[in-house]
Design an enzyme around this catalytic site. Sequence first.
Site, PDB file in Angstrom:
ATOM      1  N   ASP A  12       0.928  -1.096   0.159  1.00 11.67           N
ATOM      2  CA  ASP A  12       0.174  -0.078  -0.031  1.00 11.67           C
ATOM      3  C   ASP A  12       0.970   1.200   0.103  1.00 11.67           C
ATOM      4  OD1 ASP A  12      -2.359   1.707   0.455  1.00 11.67           O
ATOM      5  OD2 ASP A  12      -1.931   1.755   2.490  1.00 11.67           O
ATOM      6  N   ASP A  14      -0.399   5.254   0.873  1.00 16.81           N
ATOM      7  CA  ASP A  14      -0.348   5.983   1.818  1.00 16.81           C
ATOM      8  C   ASP A  14      -0.228   5.364   3.359  1.00 16.81           C
ATOM      9  OD1 ASP A  14      -0.814   7.785  -0.154  1.00 16.81           O
ATOM     10  OD2 ASP A  14      -2.916   7.410  -0.156  1.00 16.81           O
TER      11      ASP A  14
END
Length: 236
Positions: A12, A14
């Site tokens: 991922d 963020d």
Amino acid sequence: MNWDDYAAALFDLDGVVTPTAEVHMRAWSVMFNDFLTTRGVTQPYTDEDYFAHVDGKPRYEGVAAFLASRNIELPQGDPSDPTSADTICGLGNRKNDAFNVVLESDGVEAYPGSVRLLEALAARNYPMAIVSSSKNAPAVLKAAGVDHFFPFVMHGGLAAELGIAGKPAPDTFVAAAEALGVTPEQSVVLEDALSGVQAGATGGFGLVIGVDRGAGTEALTDAGATLVVKDLEELL
């Protein structure tokens, strides 16, 4: 952590590679609290709402989930809606504008521990991909100077274009694994959002690592994380 047990890493963005989750959190807070004020709602939007309803999800789904938690009904609208529209898409676009203003003015730097892990894996020619619900992922990666680590980026815009369901469905992670030429069972998922951890757990991935940037070790474990760390440098 023995990386030789797996064949690829799916990150991922963020909150895992870059601290843009903090920028997103500020943008969501400003947008939602302004909206709630105009409707006379006294219960404010908080960081707890971010982690419970918004974090990791495609933007419009995050808007819908938060509104549902407050029993507020709005029409879905269309992605082309202006930011002035009181629709789910309009609110999502309002938030996106706020995020882009902050990114352009302040920039973003990747977490030092994350960069060290990326450099170590890149030195081994270890396949890596980004799996992000944000349409802004390519711009964030470039701004942070880490785009060269990732030959494949599954972002919100690409997922929408391909008709792939977002997190907590595992589909975007599965597509990224396929793009790298590996199976989910051979892949490591690295996530800080509960919805992303759930996606990794339900998708049958070889290892799901929760990165605790605020969600909490217990919550990440309950969502399906096999291992929880505070910083990616712990995985070296």
